[in-house]
Design a protein around this motif. Structure first.
Motif, PDB file in Angstrom:
ATOM      1  N   TRP A   1       0.827  -1.205   0.000  1.00 56.06           N
ATOM      2  CA  TRP A   1       0.000   0.000   0.000  1.00 56.06           C
ATOM      3  C   TRP A   1       0.867   1.263   0.000  1.00 56.06           C
ATOM      4  N   MET A   2       2.051   1.211   0.606  1.00 53.29           N
ATOM      5  CA  MET A   2       2.965   2.357   0.506  1.00 53.29           C
ATOM      6  C   MET A   2       3.378   2.588  -0.941  1.00 53.29           C
TER       7      MET A   2
ATOM      8  N   ASP B   1      -3.954  -1.962   7.182  1.00 57.12           N
ATOM      9  CA  ASP B   1      -2.634  -1.791   6.559  1.00 57.12           C
ATOM     10  C   ASP B   1      -2.679  -0.686   5.506  1.00 57.12           C
ATOM     11  N   ALA B   2      -3.779  -0.614   4.747  1.00 60.09           N
ATOM     12  CA  ALA B   2      -3.912   0.426   3.726  1.00 60.09           C
ATOM     13  C   ALA B   2      -3.935   1.806   4.367  1.00 60.09           C
ATOM     14  N   PHE B   3      -4.708   1.938   5.456  1.00 61.08           N
ATOM     15  CA  PHE B   3      -4.741   3.229   6.154  1.00 61.08           C
ATOM     16  C   PHE B   3      -3.353   3.581   6.689  1.00 61.08           C
ATOM     17  N   THR B   4      -2.739   2.631   7.380  1.00 58.52           N
ATOM     18  CA  THR B   4      -1.444   2.886   8.016  1.00 58.52           C
ATOM     19  C   THR B   4      -0.397   3.306   6.991  1.00 58.52           C
ATOM     20  N   ALA B   5      -0.305   2.558   5.900  1.00 56.54           N
ATOM     21  CA  ALA B   5       0.702   2.851   4.877  1.00 56.54           C
ATOM     22  C   ALA B   5       0.534   4.260   4.334  1.00 56.54           C
ATOM     23  N   THR B   6      -0.701   4.623   4.031  1.00 55.95           N
ATOM     24  CA  THR B   6      -0.966   5.934   3.436  1.00 55.95           C
ATOM     25  C   THR B   6      -0.748   7.044   4.448  1.00 55.95           C
TER      26      THR B   6
END
Length: 297
Positions: free
Chosen positions: A45-46, A250-255
């Motif tokens: 996701w990053m 994970d998507a939220f965290t990466a972004t």
């Protein structure tokens, strides 16, 4: 901007039962196999957010090419070691709307040693992301050393608490010692309650703010509380068609991490994070499609 994540890379077996699971007999279900693992998902996701991302992990020897290719096709520089003695980690995820039950075999992930990540790599990135899963299997002290080495090299550290159950088994004090000095901390409500001993978003958020200058406390489908050096603000979630919640965190965290480290203020970074999480819950599996990377590039 460059980022490094290390740790768990998993084969997810997602199970969507067609109704209530009946013990001792068959229950019809849709079963989907996808790549996963919180650290590998975050790397993916990053990359989707436009960050040059390196991932360091470990799988069974026969799976190196497959998992390297799966991460490479979404834009991640995958540096995966093959374990000759242990199989690739596997998780069976029972999905019931927005709830998940996970049965986990960490496999080769248990042998990813943070001490083996050299200073040359650690100093070449802007942020290293640590998940709570990396503390397991006796690696908590090594993670603590990695956090210290990163800071000595001028690299920021972000972390997610990860599984509340696993961290509870490990010991909250052990986890907090390892993650001391993190620059960015992300936790959901259950994880926040577990590591702070508090109840309620306001009390949990205030306690988490003592652990890191920038905190995101995620509240599921409601939204996220952002605490930036003591200033607290709520960011609502974005309505989305819920297909599979796996990987949304994970998507939220990466972004969120990518944008904070890139200079965006944490509240706006969280807004971008909830946008990415809305994309994540609308598809099955924990990672972006290769097309998402192509669009970001």
């Amino acid at each position: 901007m460059r980022a490094l994540t290390f740790g768990d890379v998993i084969d997810d077996v997602l199970v969507f039962p067609d109704g209530r699971i009946r013990p001792d007999t068959d229950t019809d279900a849709q079963i989907v196999r996808r790549p996963g693992g919180s650290a590998a998902n975050t790397a993916a996701w990053m990359a989707a957010a436009g960050v040059q991302t390196t991932f360091v992990g470990r799988v069974g020897a026969f799976d190196v090419a497959r998992h390297t290719a799966l991460l490479s096709e979404v834009g991640v520089d995958a540096r995966i070691v093959g374990d000759p003695d242990h199989e690739t980690g596997t998780i069976v995820v029972l999905v019931d709307r927005d709830e998940r039950t996970m049965l986990t075999d960490r496999g080769a992930n248990a042998f990813v040693d943070p001490d083996e990540i050299g200073d040359a790599l650690l100093g070449a990135v802007d942020v290293v992301h640590v998940t709570g899963y990396s503390l397991l299997s006796g690696h908590a002290e090594a993670v603590g050393r990695l956090v210290d080495r990163a800071h000595a090299l001028g690299t920021k550290v972000s972390c997610t608490i990860g599984s509340a159950g696993s961290i509870s088994d490990l010991g909250v004090d052990v986890a907090l010692d390892a993650l001391h000095g993190a620059d960015i901390l992300v936790a959901n409500l259950d994880e926040g309650a577990m590591i702070t001993g508090k109840q309620g978003a306001a009390a949990i958020g205030a306690a988490l703010a003592d652990l890191a200058p920038v905190v995101a406390l995620t509240l599921g489908h409601t939204g996220v509380v952002v605490i930036d050096r003591g200033a607290r603000q709520f960011v609502p979630s974005i309505p989305a068609q819920l297909v599979d919640p796996t990987g949304a965190g994970d998507a939220f965290t990466a972004t969120f991490v990518a944008h904070v480290v890139g200079g965006v203020d944490p509240v706006n970074a969280a807004r971008r994070g909830v946008e990415m999480a809305a994309i994540a819950v609308s598809v099955r599996g924990a990672r972006p499609a290769p097309a998402a990377h192509a669009a970001a590039a």
